[in-house]
Design a protein around this motif. Structure first.
Motif, PDB file in Angstrom:
ATOM      1  N   GLU A  17       6.873  17.375  52.014  1.00 25.31           N
ATOM      2  CA  GLU A  17       5.116  17.830  52.190  1.00 25.31           C
ATOM      3  C   GLU A  17       4.528  18.459  51.710  1.00 25.31           C
ATOM      4  OE1 GLU A  17       4.807  18.441  56.270  1.00 25.31           O
ATOM      5  OE2 GLU A  17       4.806  16.637  56.797  1.00 25.31           O
ATOM      6  N   ASN A  18       4.966  19.981  51.060  1.00 24.62           N
ATOM      7  CA  ASN A  18       5.054  20.368  49.492  1.00 24.62           C
ATOM      8  C   ASN A  18       4.551  19.536  48.889  1.00 24.62           C
ATOM      9  OD1 ASN A  18       4.276  22.555  52.181  1.00 24.62           O
ATOM     10  ND2 ASN A  18       6.206  24.024  51.087  1.00 24.62           N
ATOM     11  N   ALA A  19       5.090  19.188  48.004  1.00 23.48           N
ATOM     12  CA  ALA A  19       4.920  18.316  47.156  1.00 23.48           C
ATOM     13  C   ALA A  19       4.385  17.349  46.896  1.00 23.48           C
ATOM     14  CB  ALA A  19       7.009  17.772  46.383  1.00 23.48           C
ATOM     15  N   ILE A  20       4.030  16.981  47.543  1.00 15.53           N
ATOM     16  CA  ILE A  20       3.006  15.480  47.955  1.00 15.53           C
ATOM     17  C   ILE A  20       1.667  16.147  47.533  1.00 15.53           C
ATOM     18  CG2 ILE A  20       2.218  14.190  49.535  1.00 15.53           C
ATOM     19  CD1 ILE A  20       4.430  13.104  50.433  1.00 15.53           C
ATOM     20  N   ALA A  21       1.975  17.745  48.811  1.00 12.22           N
ATOM     21  CA  ALA A  21      -0.015  18.534  48.417  1.00 12.22           C
ATOM     22  C   ALA A  21       0.663  18.620  46.552  1.00 12.22           C
ATOM     23  CB  ALA A  21       0.725  19.432  50.242  1.00 12.22           C
ATOM     24  N   GLU A  22       0.428  18.951  46.579  1.00 14.49           N
ATOM     25  CA  GLU A  22       0.758  19.892  45.172  1.00 14.49           C
ATOM     26  C   GLU A  22       0.134  18.046  44.045  1.00 14.49           C
ATOM     27  OE1 GLU A  22       4.069  21.976  43.797  1.00 14.49           O
ATOM     28  OE2 GLU A  22       4.305  23.104  44.854  1.00 14.49           O
ATOM     29  N   GLU A  23       0.778  17.176  44.085  1.00 10.12           N
ATOM     30  CA  GLU A  23       0.334  16.196  43.878  1.00 10.12           C
ATOM     31  C   GLU A  23      -0.379  15.356  43.554  1.00 10.12           C
ATOM     32  OE1 GLU A  23       2.046  11.869  43.522  1.00 10.12           O
ATOM     33  OE2 GLU A  23       4.057  13.213  41.880  1.00 10.12           O
ATOM     34  N   ALA A  24      -0.778  14.993  45.428  1.00 12.38           N
ATOM     35  CA  ALA A  24      -1.844  14.072  45.918  1.00 12.38           C
ATOM     36  C   ALA A  24      -3.076  14.982  46.181  1.00 12.38           C
ATOM     37  CB  ALA A  24      -1.077  13.080  46.315  1.00 12.38           C
ATOM     38  N   ASP A  25      -4.212  14.078  46.639  1.00 13.61           N
ATOM     39  CA  ASP A  25      -4.882  14.931  47.677  1.00 13.61           C
ATOM     40  C   ASP A  25      -5.601  13.471  48.008  1.00 13.61           C
ATOM     41  OD1 ASP A  25      -6.863  13.542  45.617  1.00 13.61           O
ATOM     42  OD2 ASP A  25      -6.979  15.567  44.096  1.00 13.61           O
ATOM     43  N   GLY A  26      -6.531  13.349  49.261  1.00 14.87           N
ATOM     44  CA  GLY A  26      -7.180  13.001  49.714  1.00 14.87           C
ATOM     45  C   GLY A  26      -6.984  11.714  50.444  1.00 14.87           C
ATOM     46  N   GLU A  27      -6.926  10.352  50.101  1.00 16.84           N
ATOM     47  CA  GLU A  27      -6.497   9.163  51.057  1.00 16.84           C
ATOM     48  C   GLU A  27      -5.185   8.771  50.690  1.00 16.84           C
ATOM     49  OE1 GLU A  27      -6.730   4.321  51.569  1.00 16.84           O
ATOM     50  OE2 GLU A  27      -8.655   5.638  50.203  1.00 16.84           O
ATOM     51  N   THR A  28      -4.878   9.183  49.188  1.00 21.13           N
ATOM     52  CA  THR A  28      -3.168   8.952  48.950  1.00 21.13           C
ATOM     53  C   THR A  28      -2.553   9.932  49.630  1.00 21.13           C
ATOM     54  OG1 THR A  28      -3.534   8.452  47.153  1.00 21.13           O
ATOM     55  CG2 THR A  28      -1.394   9.104  46.807  1.00 21.13           C
ATOM     56  N   TYR A  29      -3.070  11.259  49.718  1.00 17.50           N
ATOM     57  CA  TYR A  29      -2.311  12.587  50.186  1.00 17.50           C
ATOM     58  C   TYR A  29      -1.963  12.051  52.199  1.00 17.50           C
ATOM     59  CZ  TYR A  29      -1.064  16.715  52.828  1.00 17.50           C
ATOM     60  OH  TYR A  29      -0.114  18.050  54.055  1.00 17.50           O
ATOM     61  N   ALA A  30      -2.819  11.967  52.894  1.00 14.16           N
ATOM     62  CA  ALA A  30      -3.029  11.282  54.248  1.00 14.16           C
ATOM     63  C   ALA A  30      -2.128  10.373  54.127  1.00 14.16           C
ATOM     64  CB  ALA A  30      -4.286  10.905  54.890  1.00 14.16           C
ATOM     65  N   LEU A  31      -2.071   8.555  53.613  1.00 12.29           N
ATOM     66  CA  LEU A  31      -1.366   8.031  53.762  1.00 12.29           C
ATOM     67  C   LEU A  31       0.122   8.069  53.333  1.00 12.29           C
ATOM     68  CD1 LEU A  31      -0.847   5.179  53.897  1.00 12.29           C
ATOM     69  CD2 LEU A  31      -1.550   4.514  51.638  1.00 12.29           C
ATOM     70  N   THR A  32       0.461   8.929  52.611  1.00  9.56           N
ATOM     71  CA  THR A  32       2.106   9.842  52.025  1.00  9.56           C
ATOM     72  C   THR A  32       2.950  10.114  52.803  1.00  9.56           C
ATOM     73  OG1 THR A  32       1.265   8.876  49.509  1.00  9.56           O
ATOM     74  CG2 THR A  32       3.439  10.495  50.321  1.00  9.56           C
TER      75      THR A  32
END
Length: 252
Positions: free
Chosen positions: A191-206
Protein backbone atom coordinates in the motif's frame (compact mmCIF):
# COMPACT_ATOMS: atom_id res chain seq x y z
CA UNK A 1 -1.36 -39.72 -11.03
CA UNK A 2 -0.92 -36.11 -9.93
CA UNK A 3 -1.62 -33.31 -12.43
CA UNK A 4 0.06 -29.90 -12.47
CA UNK A 5 -1.24 -27.17 -14.79
CA UNK A 6 1.42 -24.56 -15.56
CA UNK A 7 -0.12 -21.18 -16.42
CA UNK A 8 0.75 -17.52 -16.64
CA UNK A 9 0.88 -14.58 -19.00
CA UNK A 10 2.41 -14.93 -22.47
CA UNK A 11 6.20 -15.02 -22.25
CA UNK A 12 6.32 -15.67 -18.51
CA UNK A 13 8.30 -18.90 -18.96
CA UNK A 14 5.62 -21.60 -18.76
CA UNK A 15 7.21 -24.01 -21.23
CA UNK A 16 10.70 -23.57 -19.80
CA UNK A 17 9.48 -24.14 -16.24
CA UNK A 18 7.58 -27.21 -17.43
CA UNK A 19 10.87 -28.52 -18.79
CA UNK A 20 12.70 -27.76 -15.54
CA UNK A 21 10.02 -29.44 -13.44
CA UNK A 22 10.13 -32.50 -15.67
CA UNK A 23 13.90 -32.71 -15.17
CA UNK A 24 13.53 -32.20 -11.42
CA UNK A 25 10.96 -34.96 -10.93
CA UNK A 26 12.81 -37.35 -13.24
CA UNK A 27 16.17 -36.74 -11.55
CA UNK A 28 14.59 -37.48 -8.19
CA UNK A 29 13.14 -40.80 -9.23
CA UNK A 30 9.55 -39.88 -10.11
CA UNK A 31 7.93 -40.81 -13.42
CA UNK A 32 6.90 -37.52 -15.04
CA UNK A 33 5.27 -36.83 -18.40
CA UNK A 34 4.33 -33.66 -20.29
CA UNK A 35 1.10 -32.74 -22.04
CA UNK A 36 1.36 -29.74 -24.37
CA UNK A 37 -1.98 -27.92 -24.57
CA UNK A 38 -0.82 -25.09 -26.84
CA UNK A 39 -1.96 -25.80 -30.43
CA UNK A 40 -0.09 -22.80 -31.84
CA UNK A 41 3.38 -23.25 -30.36
CA UNK A 42 6.18 -23.96 -32.82
CA UNK A 43 9.14 -24.80 -30.60
CA UNK A 44 9.11 -26.21 -27.07
CA UNK A 45 12.07 -27.01 -24.77
CA UNK A 46 10.95 -30.53 -23.92
CA UNK A 47 9.80 -33.74 -25.57
CA UNK A 48 6.02 -34.12 -25.45
CA UNK A 49 4.49 -37.35 -24.25
CA UNK A 50 1.06 -36.09 -25.31
CA UNK A 51 0.73 -33.21 -27.78
CA UNK A 52 -2.54 -31.54 -28.83
CA UNK A 53 -0.87 -30.59 -32.11
CA UNK A 54 -1.33 -34.24 -33.06
CA UNK A 55 -5.09 -33.65 -32.84
CA UNK A 56 -5.52 -30.04 -34.00
CA UNK A 57 -3.85 -28.35 -36.99
CA UNK A 58 -3.81 -24.55 -36.71
CA UNK A 59 -2.78 -23.98 -40.34
CA UNK A 60 -5.47 -26.37 -41.54
CA UNK A 61 -8.10 -24.54 -39.46
CA UNK A 62 -7.02 -21.17 -40.89
CA UNK A 63 -7.29 -22.47 -44.45
CA UNK A 64 -10.49 -24.43 -44.04
CA UNK A 65 -12.45 -21.73 -42.22
CA UNK A 66 -10.71 -18.64 -43.65
CA UNK A 67 -9.64 -17.48 -40.20
CA UNK A 68 -6.75 -15.36 -38.98
CA UNK A 69 -4.30 -16.66 -36.35
CA UNK A 70 -6.37 -15.47 -33.38
CA UNK A 71 -9.64 -16.88 -34.67
CA UNK A 72 -7.93 -20.17 -35.47
CA UNK A 73 -6.51 -20.40 -31.94
CA UNK A 74 -9.96 -19.83 -30.46
CA UNK A 75 -11.45 -22.59 -32.61
CA UNK A 76 -8.48 -24.89 -31.95
CA UNK A 77 -8.86 -24.61 -28.19
CA UNK A 78 -12.54 -25.49 -28.44
CA UNK A 79 -11.73 -28.42 -30.73
CA UNK A 80 -9.21 -29.71 -28.19
CA UNK A 81 -12.03 -30.04 -25.67
CA UNK A 82 -13.92 -32.21 -28.15
CA UNK A 83 -10.87 -34.51 -28.28
CA UNK A 84 -10.70 -34.94 -24.51
CA UNK A 85 -11.47 -38.68 -24.61
CA UNK A 86 -8.59 -39.32 -27.01
CA UNK A 87 -6.25 -37.14 -24.96
CA UNK A 88 -7.30 -38.87 -21.74
CA UNK A 89 -6.68 -42.23 -23.39
CA UNK A 90 -3.13 -41.16 -24.29
CA UNK A 91 -2.55 -39.94 -20.74
CA UNK A 92 -3.81 -43.23 -19.34
CA UNK A 93 -1.49 -45.21 -21.60
CA UNK A 94 1.52 -43.24 -20.29
CA UNK A 95 0.20 -43.26 -16.70
CA UNK A 96 2.91 -41.12 -15.05
CA UNK A 97 3.28 -40.25 -11.39
CA UNK A 98 3.19 -36.56 -12.35
CA UNK A 99 1.56 -35.13 -15.46
CA UNK A 100 2.83 -31.61 -16.24
CA UNK A 101 0.39 -29.69 -18.44
CA UNK A 102 1.82 -26.74 -20.35
CA UNK A 103 -1.13 -24.42 -21.01
CA UNK A 104 -1.49 -22.13 -24.05
CA UNK A 105 0.57 -18.96 -24.27
CA UNK A 106 -2.62 -16.90 -24.57
CA UNK A 107 -3.89 -17.67 -21.09
CA UNK A 108 -7.29 -16.06 -21.74
CA UNK A 109 -8.06 -18.67 -24.43
CA UNK A 110 -7.61 -21.41 -21.87
CA UNK A 111 -8.84 -19.87 -18.64
CA UNK A 112 -11.89 -17.91 -19.75
CA UNK A 113 -13.45 -20.11 -22.40
CA UNK A 114 -15.64 -22.97 -21.27
CA UNK A 115 -13.36 -25.42 -23.09
CA UNK A 116 -10.49 -24.68 -20.69
CA UNK A 117 -12.47 -25.44 -17.55
CA UNK A 118 -13.89 -28.51 -19.30
CA UNK A 119 -10.37 -29.83 -19.94
CA UNK A 120 -9.32 -29.18 -16.33
CA UNK A 121 -12.38 -31.02 -15.01
CA UNK A 122 -12.06 -33.97 -17.38
CA UNK A 123 -8.40 -34.89 -17.02
CA UNK A 124 -8.73 -37.82 -14.64
CA UNK A 125 -6.26 -37.79 -11.74
CA UNK A 126 -5.83 -38.39 -8.03
CA UNK A 127 -5.05 -34.73 -7.32
CA UNK A 128 -4.73 -31.55 -9.38
CA UNK A 129 -3.09 -28.21 -8.80
CA UNK A 130 -1.96 -25.19 -10.77
CA UNK A 131 1.08 -22.95 -10.90
CA UNK A 132 0.61 -19.32 -11.89
CA UNK A 133 3.75 -17.56 -13.07
CA UNK A 134 4.20 -13.89 -12.27
CA UNK A 135 6.55 -12.56 -14.95
CA UNK A 136 9.22 -10.73 -12.93
CA UNK A 137 9.82 -8.24 -15.72
CA UNK A 138 6.14 -7.15 -15.61
CA UNK A 139 5.69 -6.64 -11.87
CA UNK A 140 8.49 -4.22 -11.01
CA UNK A 141 5.94 -1.50 -10.18
CA UNK A 142 3.32 -1.91 -7.44
CA UNK A 143 0.37 -1.12 -9.73
CA UNK A 144 1.50 -3.76 -12.24
CA UNK A 145 2.02 -6.19 -9.38
CA UNK A 146 -1.57 -5.74 -8.22
CA UNK A 147 -2.85 -6.06 -11.80
CA UNK A 148 -1.13 -9.42 -12.30
CA UNK A 149 -2.24 -10.57 -8.84
CA UNK A 150 -5.82 -9.78 -9.86
CA UNK A 151 -5.37 -11.84 -13.03
CA UNK A 152 -3.90 -14.75 -11.05
CA UNK A 153 -6.81 -14.67 -8.62
CA UNK A 154 -9.35 -14.46 -11.44
CA UNK A 155 -7.84 -17.49 -13.19
CA UNK A 156 -7.74 -19.45 -9.94
CA UNK A 157 -11.45 -18.71 -9.49
CA UNK A 158 -12.23 -19.61 -13.10
CA UNK A 159 -10.38 -22.94 -13.14
CA UNK A 160 -11.18 -23.88 -9.52
CA UNK A 161 -7.69 -25.20 -8.88
CA UNK A 162 -5.57 -24.85 -5.73
CA UNK A 163 -2.73 -22.70 -7.01
CA UNK A 164 0.90 -22.01 -6.17
CA UNK A 165 2.12 -18.55 -7.19
CA UNK A 166 5.70 -18.19 -8.42
CA UNK A 167 7.78 -15.35 -9.81
CA UNK A 168 9.98 -16.01 -12.84
CA UNK A 169 12.84 -14.12 -14.49
CA UNK A 170 14.39 -13.45 -11.11
CA UNK A 171 17.78 -13.33 -12.82
CA UNK A 172 16.97 -10.14 -14.74
CA UNK A 173 15.27 -7.98 -12.11
CA UNK A 174 18.21 -7.83 -9.71
CA UNK A 175 17.66 -6.08 -6.41
CA UNK A 176 14.03 -5.38 -7.33
CA UNK A 177 13.22 -8.97 -6.39
CA UNK A 178 13.59 -8.23 -2.68
CA UNK A 179 11.08 -5.40 -2.91
CA UNK A 180 8.60 -7.49 -4.91
CA UNK A 181 8.77 -10.28 -2.34
CA UNK A 182 8.15 -7.72 0.40
CA UNK A 183 5.04 -6.56 -1.48
CA UNK A 184 3.80 -10.14 -1.74
CA UNK A 185 4.02 -10.74 2.00
CA UNK A 186 3.18 -7.35 3.50
CA UNK A 187 -0.05 -5.54 2.65
CA UNK A 188 1.17 -2.36 4.35
CA UNK A 189 4.41 -2.33 2.37
CA UNK A 190 2.53 -2.69 -0.92
CA UNK A 191 0.00 0.00 0.00
CA UNK A 192 2.85 2.40 0.79
CA UNK A 193 4.51 1.64 -2.54
CA UNK A 194 1.24 2.27 -4.39
CA UNK A 195 0.81 5.59 -2.58
CA UNK A 196 4.25 6.70 -3.80
CA UNK A 197 3.54 5.76 -7.42
CA UNK A 198 -0.17 6.47 -8.00
CA UNK A 199 -2.68 9.12 -7.07
CA UNK A 200 -6.36 9.91 -7.55
CA UNK A 201 -8.51 7.31 -9.27
CA UNK A 202 -5.60 4.92 -9.92
CA UNK A 203 -4.65 4.89 -6.24
CA UNK A 204 -8.24 4.31 -5.08
CA UNK A 205 -8.88 1.55 -7.61
CA UNK A 206 -5.58 -0.22 -6.96
CA UNK A 207 -5.86 -0.18 -3.17
CA UNK A 208 -9.48 -1.37 -3.29
CA UNK A 209 -8.46 -4.29 -5.51
CA UNK A 210 -5.52 -5.04 -3.25
CA UNK A 211 -7.65 -5.18 -0.11
CA UNK A 212 -10.12 -7.48 -1.82
CA UNK A 213 -7.31 -9.80 -2.89
CA UNK A 214 -5.86 -9.80 0.60
CA UNK A 215 -9.22 -10.71 2.13
CA UNK A 216 -9.35 -13.59 -0.35
CA UNK A 217 -6.07 -14.94 1.00
CA UNK A 218 -3.75 -13.80 -1.79
CA UNK A 219 -1.07 -12.38 0.51
CA UNK A 220 0.70 -15.70 0.91
CA UNK A 221 4.01 -14.73 -0.69
CA UNK A 222 5.52 -15.66 -4.03
CA UNK A 223 8.06 -18.39 -4.67
CA UNK A 224 11.00 -16.97 -6.65
CA UNK A 225 12.39 -19.38 -9.23
CA UNK A 226 15.06 -19.18 -11.90
CA UNK A 227 14.54 -21.12 -15.12
CA UNK A 228 18.22 -20.49 -15.85
CA UNK A 229 19.87 -21.85 -12.70
CA UNK A 230 17.02 -23.91 -11.22
CA UNK A 231 17.12 -21.93 -7.98
CA UNK A 232 13.80 -22.14 -6.18
CA UNK A 233 12.63 -25.42 -7.73
CA UNK A 234 13.00 -27.24 -4.39
CA UNK A 235 10.73 -24.67 -2.72
CA UNK A 236 8.26 -24.85 -5.60
CA UNK A 237 8.13 -28.65 -5.46
CA UNK A 238 7.61 -28.48 -1.71
CA UNK A 239 4.62 -26.17 -2.15
CA UNK A 240 3.18 -28.47 -4.83
CA UNK A 241 3.68 -31.52 -2.59
CA UNK A 242 1.76 -29.91 0.25
CA UNK A 243 -1.22 -29.84 -2.11
CA UNK A 244 -0.70 -33.05 -4.09
CA UNK A 245 0.94 -35.42 -1.62
CA UNK A 246 -0.17 -34.11 1.77
CA UNK A 247 3.31 -32.74 2.36
CA UNK A 248 5.28 -35.80 1.31
CA UNK A 249 7.90 -34.27 -0.95
CA UNK A 250 9.86 -35.93 -3.70
CA UNK A 251 13.23 -37.02 -2.31
CA UNK A 252 16.00 -34.61 -3.30
Amino acid sequence: MKVIFVGGTAGSGKSLLTSKLYDYYTTNGAFAAVLNLDPGVENIPYTCDIDVRDHVDIVGIMQQYDLGPNGALVMANDLIASKIDEIQSEVASVNPDYLLIDTPGQIELFAYRSSGRFIVDNITSDEKTGIFLFDGSLITTPVNFVSIALLATSIRLRLNLPTVNAITKTDIIGTKLREILRWSSSLKSLENAIAEEADGETYALTTNILRGLNLGGFAQGLIPISNVTGDGLVNLEGALSRILNLGEEVED
